[in-house]
Scaffold this motif. Structure first.
Motif, PDB file in Angstrom:
ATOM      1  N   ALA A   1      40.993  41.491  32.309  1.00  0.00           N
ATOM      2  CA  ALA A   1      41.162  42.751  32.186  1.00  0.00           C
ATOM      3  C   ALA A   1      41.702  43.431  33.171  1.00  0.00           C
ATOM      4  CB  ALA A   1      40.006  43.494  31.650  1.00  0.00           C
ATOM      5  N   ASP A   2      41.348  43.263  34.517  1.00  0.00           N
ATOM      6  CA  ASP A   2      41.644  43.972  35.596  1.00  0.00           C
ATOM      7  C   ASP A   2      43.273  43.383  35.914  1.00  0.00           C
ATOM      8  OD1 ASP A   2      39.536  45.228  35.971  1.00  0.00           O
ATOM      9  OD2 ASP A   2      38.590  44.027  37.733  1.00  0.00           O
ATOM     10  N   LEU A   3      43.740  42.299  35.777  1.00  0.00           N
ATOM     11  CA  LEU A   3      44.769  41.687  36.297  1.00  0.00           C
ATOM     12  C   LEU A   3      45.731  42.316  35.076  1.00  0.00           C
ATOM     13  CD1 LEU A   3      44.202  38.114  37.040  1.00  0.00           C
ATOM     14  CD2 LEU A   3      45.087  39.864  38.355  1.00  0.00           C
ATOM     15  N   ALA A   4      45.337  42.434  33.727  1.00  0.00           N
ATOM     16  CA  ALA A   4      46.157  43.171  32.602  1.00  0.00           C
ATOM     17  C   ALA A   4      46.546  44.296  33.100  1.00  0.00           C
ATOM     18  CB  ALA A   4      45.523  42.867  31.175  1.00  0.00           C
ATOM     19  N   GLN A   5      45.723  45.269  33.451  1.00  0.00           N
ATOM     20  CA  GLN A   5      45.850  46.488  33.799  1.00  0.00           C
ATOM     21  C   GLN A   5      46.791  46.758  35.044  1.00  0.00           C
ATOM     22  OE1 GLN A   5      42.260  48.467  34.350  1.00  0.00           O
ATOM     23  NE2 GLN A   5      41.681  48.350  32.126  1.00  0.00           N
ATOM     24  N   ASP A   6      46.447  45.753  36.173  1.00  0.00           N
ATOM     25  CA  ASP A   6      47.327  46.062  37.394  1.00  0.00           C
ATOM     26  C   ASP A   6      48.344  44.895  37.483  1.00  0.00           C
ATOM     27  OD1 ASP A   6      48.104  46.643  39.981  1.00  0.00           O
ATOM     28  OD2 ASP A   6      46.360  45.767  40.856  1.00  0.00           O
ATOM     29  N   PRO A   7      49.702  45.189  37.309  1.00  0.00           N
ATOM     30  CA  PRO A   7      50.661  44.151  37.228  1.00  0.00           C
ATOM     31  C   PRO A   7      51.002  43.614  38.802  1.00  0.00           C
ATOM     32  CG  PRO A   7      51.747  46.320  37.021  1.00  0.00           C
ATOM     33  CD  PRO A   7      50.374  46.571  36.813  1.00  0.00           C
TER      34      PRO A   7
ATOM     35  N   ALA B   1      31.287  36.765  31.640  1.00  0.00           N
ATOM     36  CA  ALA B   1      31.684  38.071  31.609  1.00  0.00           C
ATOM     37  C   ALA B   1      32.594  38.331  32.978  1.00  0.00           C
ATOM     38  CB  ALA B   1      30.311  38.695  32.025  1.00  0.00           C
ATOM     39  N   VAL B   2      32.343  37.622  34.058  1.00  0.00           N
ATOM     40  CA  VAL B   2      33.072  38.072  35.194  1.00  0.00           C
ATOM     41  C   VAL B   2      34.337  37.410  35.051  1.00  0.00           C
ATOM     42  CG1 VAL B   2      33.299  37.198  37.696  1.00  0.00           C
ATOM     43  CG2 VAL B   2      31.219  37.580  36.974  1.00  0.00           C
ATOM     44  N   LEU B   3      34.783  36.593  34.319  1.00  0.00           N
ATOM     45  CA  LEU B   3      36.065  36.066  33.999  1.00  0.00           C
ATOM     46  C   LEU B   3      36.966  37.080  33.203  1.00  0.00           C
ATOM     47  CD1 LEU B   3      35.869  32.216  33.709  1.00  0.00           C
ATOM     48  CD2 LEU B   3      36.879  33.685  35.722  1.00  0.00           C
ATOM     49  N   ALA B   4      36.156  37.570  32.133  1.00  0.00           N
ATOM     50  CA  ALA B   4      36.643  38.657  31.363  1.00  0.00           C
ATOM     51  C   ALA B   4      37.179  39.696  31.968  1.00  0.00           C
ATOM     52  CB  ALA B   4      35.698  38.919  30.435  1.00  0.00           C
ATOM     53  N   ARG B   5      36.127  40.198  32.934  1.00  0.00           N
ATOM     54  CA  ARG B   5      36.447  41.606  33.662  1.00  0.00           C
ATOM     55  C   ARG B   5      37.711  41.229  34.519  1.00  0.00           C
ATOM     56  NH1 ARG B   5      30.606  42.393  34.975  1.00  0.00           N
ATOM     57  NH2 ARG B   5      31.153  40.856  36.969  1.00  0.00           N
ATOM     58  N   LEU B   6      37.884  40.227  35.129  1.00  0.00           N
ATOM     59  CA  LEU B   6      39.131  39.715  36.162  1.00  0.00           C
ATOM     60  C   LEU B   6      40.388  39.575  35.146  1.00  0.00           C
ATOM     61  CD1 LEU B   6      37.790  36.733  38.423  1.00  0.00           C
ATOM     62  CD2 LEU B   6      38.381  39.089  39.064  1.00  0.00           C
TER      63      LEU B   6
END
Length: 105
Positions: A29-35, A22-27
């Protein structure tokens, strides 16, 4: 036949727990949103002179010769020491100044 110096194969990684996934999935997703931040432009190149100015070279030579003459047992020995010590740096400085003879300082 295997050699004793051969490295052992790595052990397989343990499976991730649900919390770690879950933590890796959140990370991800965060990286995909913030280039990330924009890359900074390269700093401008600074022009450098290939060697010292002739006046600076002259001051250095005079200081070394004066110290050699004052600190040596005789003036002749001081002069010989100064010539030997300064032969390399003077030759290198003159070699560097050779290419800048026609260019403005």
């Amino acid at each position: 036949m295997s050699d004793l110096n051969d490295p052992r194969p790595p052990e397989p990684a343990r499976p991730l727990s649900d919390e770690e996934e879950a933590v890796l999935a959140r990370l991800e997703a965060d990286l995909a949103q913030d280039p990330g931040p924009e890359p900074e432009p390269a700093p401008p190149e600074v022009a450098t002179r290939p060697g010292p100015r002739p006046r600076t070279l002259l001051v250095q030579v005079v200081v070394v010769v004066a110290l050699a003459v004052v600190l040596a047992p005789s003036a002749a020995v001081g002069a010989v020491i100064a010539v030997v010590v300064l032969a390399g740096p003077i030759a290198a400085s003159l070699w560097a100044l050779r290419g800048t003879a026609g260019s403005p300082s």
